[in-house]
Design an enzyme around this catalytic site. Structure first.
Site, PDB file in Angstrom:
ATOM      1  CB  SER A 252      -0.957   0.001   1.193  1.00  0.00           C
ATOM      2  OG  SER A 252      -0.274   0.472   2.330  1.00  0.00           O
ATOM      3  N   GLY A 253       0.129   2.392  -0.147  1.00  0.00           N
ATOM      4  CA  GLY A 253       0.772   3.692  -0.189  1.00  0.00           C
ATOM      5  C   GLY A 253       0.845   4.360   1.174  1.00  0.00           C
ATOM      6  CG  ASP A 254      -0.452   6.234   4.836  1.00  0.00           C
ATOM      7  OD1 ASP A 254       0.305   6.009   5.799  1.00  0.00           O
ATOM      8  OD2 ASP A 254      -0.956   7.347   4.625  1.00  0.00           O
ATOM      9  CG  ASP A 255       1.317   4.029   8.534  1.00  0.00           C
ATOM     10  OD1 ASP A 255       2.504   4.111   8.164  1.00  0.00           O
ATOM     11  OD2 ASP A 255       0.735   4.939   9.154  1.00  0.00           O
ATOM     12  CB  SER A 286       4.088   0.231   3.002  1.00  0.00           C
ATOM     13  OG  SER A 286       3.547   1.520   2.891  1.00  0.00           O
TER      14      SER A 286
END
Ligand code: NAG
Ligand code: NAG
Ligand code: NAG
Ligand code: NAG
Ligand code: NAG
Ligand code: NAG
Length: 474
Positions: A252-255, A286
């Protein structure tokens, strides 16, 4: 005997396949049988096609889903009901779930989230946040939403929920959003929740958000989003008690997982912590975020988190604490055991000056309490910086324990592997050697950092085997 059973199984499978393929290409009825594990099985079943659903990827099915859930909610006190979504592409805007209900996706079913922003209802900000995260006012309701429910299951044989987030990411980057982006799944004020065996693609924002809920199991989920997509957090348990998050694979693009409990003065006032949380067998990729973040919204407190068997590849940091002056609350009794890490900027990262306030009315005297943070049995390779631990002046982060850690530094690693400020704790068997603020207890204390051995209530929740034979109209 064995041979006979085989023949029966093969014949039965062939019959099911013939009926299903027949059902897929002409009007009539389909028949399926399937099995799955769930917190409870249901007495009644229906298919989305029974409510006029069309899985052609073009027809909007929002009404069909809303109607289906409303009709099936009548069975809540009569053994519950499940809604089957057959193979196909089912375009829909948001719909709500009901109690004693299962949403079951066929392995080739894809729920496609509508990209028409006007078709999304707007709901109030969460009381523990006071504001939306993207814009101050309301929030677009989540694609699959439930509130004040008990006993709800969302599962499938790895069927897909595709958020088609591209349009939302664009609007976000252009700062054109009037309200906060929707999540894929949000379950609020609910008890006994299972979300399992699904693939979630390209969420507009966070993927799975259980909030103000208890006894939540999230298992066997694959979450995929571009690593540069904005705020596509994987799973965010928020003011929840007794949650089990296991066997998930997240890019993913975040946590990958962000543990939360409300924002600044709103979170302090709401006062609902996240506690008794298990995270195990997580795989995370990530590059710009953490495998597991605690915060930054942690104003209701975070306590008793047990993370075990964490694998992260090309991830910015491992189990990170994010907080700020004004948050209040606490992060305490955090236990991390067994991490396998590959290509990482910081293995250990704690940030006391995260900023990012709900508004300007936060209380500058509301200092977070960070205490009892345990990490053990960690192997990492190709790491740029071992640790960056930054507490708050006058409010040090205390009770940090780090033991049995081997960090292989990258060829181009930074000169000083550890930097520590305003932290207190102990260490044993850590390579490269930690900063002096983590007093070295010697090589014999490898097992000294706590990890609780007694089970939590959520460990005791048993899944039943549910099996169905179902006829449906297509
Ligand atoms: C998920 O799928 C696996 C493999 O098919 C199965 O063993 C497991 O019971 C399922 N779990 C849940 C909670 O659906
Ligand atoms: C879903 O629930 C929300 C919050 O309770 C409500 O505002 C909305 O009207 C509901 N939507 C439908 C279609 O019932
Ligand atoms: C849902 O539960 C919350 C918390 O118990 C309560 O404040 C709220 O009024 C309930 N909402 C509905 C629609 O029942
Ligand atoms: C589920 O589907 C995803 C996406 O196609 C795939 O990467 C993953 O391996 C599948 N998981 C299982 C358990 O089959
Ligand atoms: C140290 O960690 C490794 C895994 O990284 C584990 O196999 C070993 O048992 C641990 N040693 C102790 C003494 O706990
Ligand atoms: C090591 O990390 C760097 C980034 O810091 C990355 O470019 C490189 O591919 C990694 N090497 C290996 C062998 O994974």
């Amino acid at each position: 005997m064995g041979g006979q059973v085989m023949v029966v199984v093969v014949v039965a499978a062939a019959v099911v396949m013939v009926l299903m393929s027949g059902g897929e290409c002409r009007k009539g009825s389909g028949r399926v049988s399937f099995e799955y594990s769930a917190i409870s099985c249901r007495a009644h079943s229906a298919s989305i096609t029974d409510f006029g659903g069309v899985g052609d990827g073009k027809t909007l099915n929002t009404k069909a889903f809303q109607e289906a859930v409303q009709q099936l909610s009548r069975f809540a006190s009569d053994g519950g009901a499940q809604l089957f979504v057959p193979a196909g592409k089912w375009l829909t805007a948001a719909f709500n779930l009901t109690s004693h209900f299962t949403l079951y996706l066929h392995k080739d079913a894809v729920l496609l989230a509508s990209q028409d922003i006007k078709s999304w209802a707007v709901v109030d900000p969460l009381p523990s946040y006071g504001h939306g995260r993207d814009a101050a006012g309301g929030r677009y309701i989540s694609l699959i939403f439930g509130t004040n429910l008990t006993d709800v299951v969302i599962t499938g044989e790895n069927g897909t929920i595709d958020g088609q987030g591209g349009v939302w990411w664009q609007q976000f980057h252009k700062k054109k959003l009037k309200y906060t982006r929707p999540y894929l799944i949000e379950i609020m004020h609910s008890d006994n929740v299972q979300i399992s065996n699904l693939t979630l693609l390209n969420s507009p924002s966070w993927n799975i958000h259980p909030v103000y809920s208890s006894n939540v199991i999230i298992q066997g989920i694959t979450i995929l989003a571009p690593v540069t997509s904005p705020n596509t957090d994987g799973i965010n348990p928020d003011s929840c008690t007794n949650t089990r998050i296991e066997d998930n694979y997240i890019v993913s693009g975040d946590d990958c997982i962000a543990v939360k409990s409300g924002w600044d003065e709103y979170g302090i006032k709401y006062g609902m912590p996240t506690k008794h949380l298990i995270i195990r067998r997580l795989t995370c990729i990530s590059p710009y975020s953490a495998a597991i973040a605690l915060g930054s919204e942690m104003s209701g407190g975070i306590q008793d988190v047990r993370a075990q068997d964490i694998t992260a590849v090309h991830t910015e940091s491992a189990v990170r604490i994010k907080t700020a002056v004004g948050r209040g609350g606490y992060v305490k009794d955090i236990y991390v055991k067994g991490m396998n890490l590959h290509t990482m900027k910081w293995v250990f990262w704690m940030t006391g000056n995260y900023g990012s306030h709900a508004d300007d009315h936060y209380d500058p005297n509301a200092l977070p309490e960070i205490n009892g943070i345990n990490y053990r049995d960690v192997v990492a390779e190709n790491v740029s910086i071992a640790a960056r631990l930054e507490g708050i002046t006058g409010d040090p982060f205390t009770g940090i324990c780090i033991a049995n850690v081997t960090i292989g530094m990258a060829k181009k690693a930074k000169k000083y592997p550890w930097s520590c400020l305003e932290v207190e704790g102990v260490s044993s068997g850590v390579v490269p050697p930690p900063c002096g603020l983590l007093a070295d207890q010697g090589e014999e204390k490898l097992g000294m950092c706590d990890f609780p051995t007694e089970n939590l209530a959520v460990d005791g929740i048993q899944l039943q085997k549910c099996s169905y034979r179902m006829k449906y109209n297509v």
